[in-house]
Design an enzyme around this catalytic site. Structure first.
Site, PDB file in Angstrom:
ATOM      1  N   GLY A 137      35.272 -24.460  11.604  1.00 25.93           N
ATOM      2  CA  GLY A 137      34.131 -24.343  10.585  1.00 25.93           C
ATOM      3  C   GLY A 137      34.113 -25.398   9.650  1.00 25.93           C
ATOM      4  N   ARG A 159      24.759 -23.261  13.754  1.00 24.93           N
ATOM      5  CA  ARG A 159      24.995 -22.268  14.747  1.00 24.93           C
ATOM      6  C   ARG A 159      23.754 -21.585  15.301  1.00 24.93           C
ATOM      7  NH1 ARG A 159      30.744 -20.098  12.359  1.00 24.93           N
ATOM      8  NH2 ARG A 159      32.008 -21.177  14.115  1.00 24.93           N
ATOM      9  N   GLY A 182      39.207 -21.637  16.134  1.00 26.22           N
ATOM     10  CA  GLY A 182      40.241 -20.862  16.742  1.00 26.22           C
ATOM     11  C   GLY A 182      40.348 -20.942  18.171  1.00 26.22           C
TER      12      GLY A 182
HETATM   13  P1  ADP Z   1      38.572 -24.961   9.816  1.00 25.21           P
HETATM   14  O1  ADP Z   1      37.658 -24.052   9.461  1.00 25.21           O
HETATM   15  O2  ADP Z   1      38.065 -26.416  10.083  1.00 25.21           O
HETATM   16  O3  ADP Z   1      39.452 -24.418  11.096  1.00 25.21           O
HETATM   17  P2  ADP Z   1      40.426 -24.005   7.859  1.00 25.21           P
HETATM   18  O4  ADP Z   1      39.589 -22.784   7.785  1.00 25.21           O
HETATM   19  O5  ADP Z   1      41.876 -23.923   8.453  1.00 25.21           O
HETATM   20  O6  ADP Z   1      39.584 -25.259   8.753  1.00 25.21           O
HETATM   21  O7  ADP Z   1      40.670 -24.689   6.485  1.00 25.21           O
HETATM   22  C1  ADP Z   1      39.721 -25.376   5.611  1.00 25.21           C
HETATM   23  C2  ADP Z   1      39.830 -25.537   4.388  1.00 25.21           C
HETATM   24  O8  ADP Z   1      41.339 -25.878   4.045  1.00 25.21           O
HETATM   25  C3  ADP Z   1      39.075 -26.329   3.560  1.00 25.21           C
HETATM   26  O9  ADP Z   1      38.012 -25.523   2.861  1.00 25.21           O
HETATM   27  C4  ADP Z   1      39.934 -27.096   2.609  1.00 25.21           C
HETATM   28  O10 ADP Z   1      39.550 -27.062   1.288  1.00 25.21           O
HETATM   29  C5  ADP Z   1      41.218 -26.232   2.739  1.00 25.21           C
HETATM   30  N1  ADP Z   1      42.388 -27.470   2.560  1.00 25.21           N
HETATM   31  C6  ADP Z   1      42.561 -28.337   3.158  1.00 25.21           C
HETATM   32  N2  ADP Z   1      43.678 -29.057   2.796  1.00 25.21           N
HETATM   33  C7  ADP Z   1      44.349 -27.893   1.805  1.00 25.21           C
HETATM   34  C8  ADP Z   1      45.517 -28.143   0.972  1.00 25.21           C
HETATM   35  N3  ADP Z   1      46.240 -29.033   0.812  1.00 25.21           N
HETATM   36  N4  ADP Z   1      45.455 -27.080  -0.036  1.00 25.21           N
HETATM   37  C9  ADP Z   1      44.805 -26.095  -0.024  1.00 25.21           C
HETATM   38  N5  ADP Z   1      43.634 -25.877   0.827  1.00 25.21           N
HETATM   39  C10 ADP Z   1      43.403 -27.110   1.504  1.00 25.21           C
HETATM   40 MG    MG Z   2      37.561 -22.348   8.416  1.00 26.29          MG
END
Ligand code: ADP
Ligand code: MG
Length: 393
Positions: free
Chosen positions: A349, A36, A372
């Site tokens: 992220g 970033r 988001g």
């Molecule tokens: P992003 O930052 O890409 O938008 P999120 O913040 O919503 O994604 O979620 C990311 C996290 O989700 C990761 O750290 C991952 O470990 C977790 N995750 C993925 N699948 C599962 C699951 N089945 N149960 C719990 N956590 C999960």
């Molecule tokens: Mg995230």
């Protein structure tokens, strides 16, 4: 682009407030991933080269209005200074007399980084008194924080109102142009892959995404919520009742069956680095385990849908990719997207962290710095952080 950019304003000798997104992951008191910071460099360099007196603002993490020393931007100032090859002064706060004095000492082409804006509750509340304090520090606002564009906070939206508008930085400009081009009239089939764990912030976008996409392939904790809503047993995974209700509503509206859910799982009793994943070929899980990755049949079925896609947007890992035992699903789907000839966009992220971990970053058409924010953009929502940027006359 209809929006004014940093190129449309005179910067020489001006006190230029830059809202950047320097919300980087830290570890051991240092910057773990400086993506970033690097993404913000073109705008920072341009302002300095033009002779602006640069005052950089950012948040870091979620200090929730309190001073949390472990969420100080000081390591970011140091890293930024190294990348720029010039000193970046670290301010002790983002407002107040001491900070004002430091800003007054800046000469043309010098930079200061203000401390974490979210150390003050007024930032997220867009509190007028806090906005007024920030406004004392500068003449012009440049907004380069796409990752915060879905929030109406003091440092992006409030300040723009008080300073008579704002202009986009180069990163903001790139994000808006790319996401607009890819989603205004996307080529079909348009497939969205939606996973991750931040279910409460993502579930609200599904209804609108169903209007634009041909399929939504679910993974991660997100999928467990939908499976539970569809009446399946999801074992240990804790699912909040209101999320379940939203998922049920989403499924009942999805008459064409656009939402695709996992067919099998990799599950374990505990979530830890040395937990062994066990394969469950069936949908319903016993009570003592939780699904932590999608299984191989799911991977194959999602891959066959992705094979025909012309546009793919991916947000949210399909499993706990941070641990080897549960990284297979995310790796396979990330690779399939990377190898696709479709227009491919990813955001979020952890999603970006996964892409970097698998060494696939070069194979995506666009990697958005906003999770988001990019989801809400794709939904067709107006983002307050973008609305607050002045239009070209
Ligand atoms: P992003 O930052 O890409 O938008 P999120 O913040 O919503 O994604 O979620 C990311 C996290 O989700 C990761 O750290 C991952 O470990 C977790 N995750 C993925 N699948 C599962 C699951 N089945 N149960 C719990 N956590 C999960
Ligand atoms: Mg995230």
């Amino acid at each position: 682009m209809k929006k004014k950019t940093v190129k449309d304003v005179a910067l020489k000798g001006k006190r230029v407030l830059l809202r950047a997104d320097l919300n980087v992951p830290l570890s051991d008191g240092g910057v773990e991933d400086d993506t970033r910071i690097r993404e913000s460099l073109p705008t920072i360099k341009y302002i300095l080269d033009e002779g602006g007196r640069l005052i950089i603002m950012s948040h870091l993490g979620r200090p929730k209005g309190e001073v949390k020393p472990e969420l100080s931007l000081a390591p970011v100032a140091e890293r930024l200074g190294e990348l720029l090859g010039q000193e970046v002064v670290m301010a002790p706060d983002c407002v107040g007399a001491e900070v004002k004095a430091l800003v007054d000492q800046l000469t043309d082409g010098q930079a200061i980084l203000l401390e974490n804006t979210r150390f003050h509750a007024g930032e997220s509340k867009n509190d007028p008194a806090f906005v007024a304090q920030l406004a004392e520090l500068g003449d012009i606002l440049v907004n380069d924080a796409f990752g915060t564009a879905h929030r109406a906070h003091a440092s992006n939206v409030g300040l723009a109102e008080v300073l008579g508008g704002s202009v986009a930085g180069f990163l903001m400009e790139k994000e808006i142009e790319y996401l607009t081009r890819a989603t205004e009239s996307p080529k079909h089939p348009y497939i969205i892959v939606l996973g991750g764990a931040k279910v409460s912030t993502k579930i609200g976008v599904v209804d609108n995404l169903l209007k634009v996409a041909d399929n939504i392939l679910m993974g991660g904790l997100m999928a467990n919520v939908y499976l539970s809503a569809a009446g399946h047993k999801v074992g240990k995974s804790k699912i909040e009742p209101d999320l379940l209700e939203s998922a049920r509503r989403g499924l009942s509206k999805d008459l064409d069956g656009k939402i695709k859910l996992p067919l099998d799982h990799i599950a374990a009793e505990e979530l830890s680095a040395d937990a062994k994943g066990e394969y469950f070929p069936q949908l319903d899980l016993p009570e003592e385990v939780m699904a932590l990755d999608i299984g191989p049949r799911t991977v194959e079925s999602y891959k066959s849908i992705l094979a025909d896609a012309q546009t793919i947007f991916w947000n949210g890992p399909l499993g706990v990719f941070e641990y080897e035992s549960f990284s297979g699903g995310t790796r396979a789907i990330a690779t399939a997207i990377a190898e696709s000839s479709a227009t491919t966009i990813a955001g979020g992220g952890e999603t970006v962290a996964a892409i970097n971990k698998f060494g696939l970053a070069g194979n995506f058409d666009h990697i958005s710095t906003g999770g988001g924010a990019s989801l809400e953009f794709l939904e067709g929502k107006e983002l307050p952080g973008i609305t607050s940027i002045s239009e070209k006359e």
